[in-house]
Write an enzyme that holds these catalytic residues in place. Sequence first.
Site, short mmCIF file in Angstrom:
data_model
loop_
_atom_site.label_atom_id
_atom_site.label_comp_id
_atom_site.label_asym_id
_atom_site.label_seq_id
_atom_site.Cartn_x
_atom_site.Cartn_y
_atom_site.Cartn_z
N SER A 108 -32.15 35.28 -13.97
CA SER A 108 -30.86 34.79 -14.47
C SER A 108 -30.91 33.27 -14.41
CB SER A 108 -29.74 35.29 -13.56
OG SER A 108 -28.52 34.61 -13.81
N TYR A 146 -26.17 36.57 -5.17
CA TYR A 146 -26.84 36.90 -6.45
C TYR A 146 -27.83 35.79 -6.80
CZ TYR A 146 -27.10 37.97 -11.52
OH TYR A 146 -27.52 38.27 -12.79
#
Length: 259
Positions: free
Chosen positions: A146, A159
């Site tokens: 990501s 995350y």
Amino acid sequence: MSHHARFTGKVVLITGAAGGFGRRAAERFADEGARLAISDVAADRLDEVAQELRRAGAEVVAEAGDVSQESTAERLVAAALGAYGRLDVALNNAGMAHPYLKLPDIPSATAEKVIAVDLMGVFYAMKHQLPAMERQGGGVILNVASVAGLVGAPLLSVYAAAKHGVIGLTKTAAVEYARRNIRVNAICPSFADTAMVKDELAHMRGGPEAALERVLGAIPMRRLASVDEIVAAMLQLCGPESAFITGVALPVDGGLTAA
Ligand SMILES: NC(=O)c1ccc[n+]([C@@H]2O[C@H](COP(=O)([O-])OP(=O)(O)OC[C@H]3O[C@@H](n4cnc5c(N)ncnc54)[C@H](O)[C@@H]3O)[C@@H](O)[C@H]2O)c1
């Protein structure tokens, strides 16, 4: 879009294939001739996707499981080898976010779960994929990280930690296996139009519309990615045209990490 069949006969393993990027990637790889081994924790949705792919003419084995269990990684590689005798491409895509919270407000159990799925899941996957690829003389691994693996992600600290970790695994394995004809890369999408992002926006401060405004403000192109734009980059990184690309963490982000 016209497809030259870059993956004819190739065996492609995909985790998180019952939704979002993974499902679209399965369709696109199959369109280009791949034989699939797909997995997801959502067993019912996985079966539906497998049946749809078969109706469209693809060869598919489906093996449900949670990527945070090492046995899932082992079973999925075994399923690919059992059905097809080889494993050419692994797209380690399954992942989850956590609620938008400042670091101290994230329950520790939530943090442990996100690390288990997003980081340990990729470790277990590679642990079982690399030896299979080494035995057959090569392969390609693409881990889905990501932009939160490249820069800080306010309110998504754990995350971000997991995705930074995925990039560490990726770069190191790329170096370890460069002379074994195994390429290992990561893709770093910014927000795309998927269930995961819709769900996040719905729970953000001020409601989904205000949240979307703020998100787009950080993206120079001022729009979300389409799922197809991310999946096109996935296939490109896994394809023969990328033969000299290994150890990269490629942003596909509308300029977010450049700004
Ligand atoms: N959507 C985005 O904007 C975006 C941006 C950057 C990175 N990503 C990453 O892309 C990947 C795919 O996300 P998506 O947006 O398609 O999400 P999604 O929620 O639409 O799909 C993810 C799929 O993974 C499955 N999954 C979740 N936890 C699992 C587990 N423990 N074991 C096995 N399967 C599991 C889900 O059931 C689902 O089918 C994730 O790694 C995510 O972090 C997404």
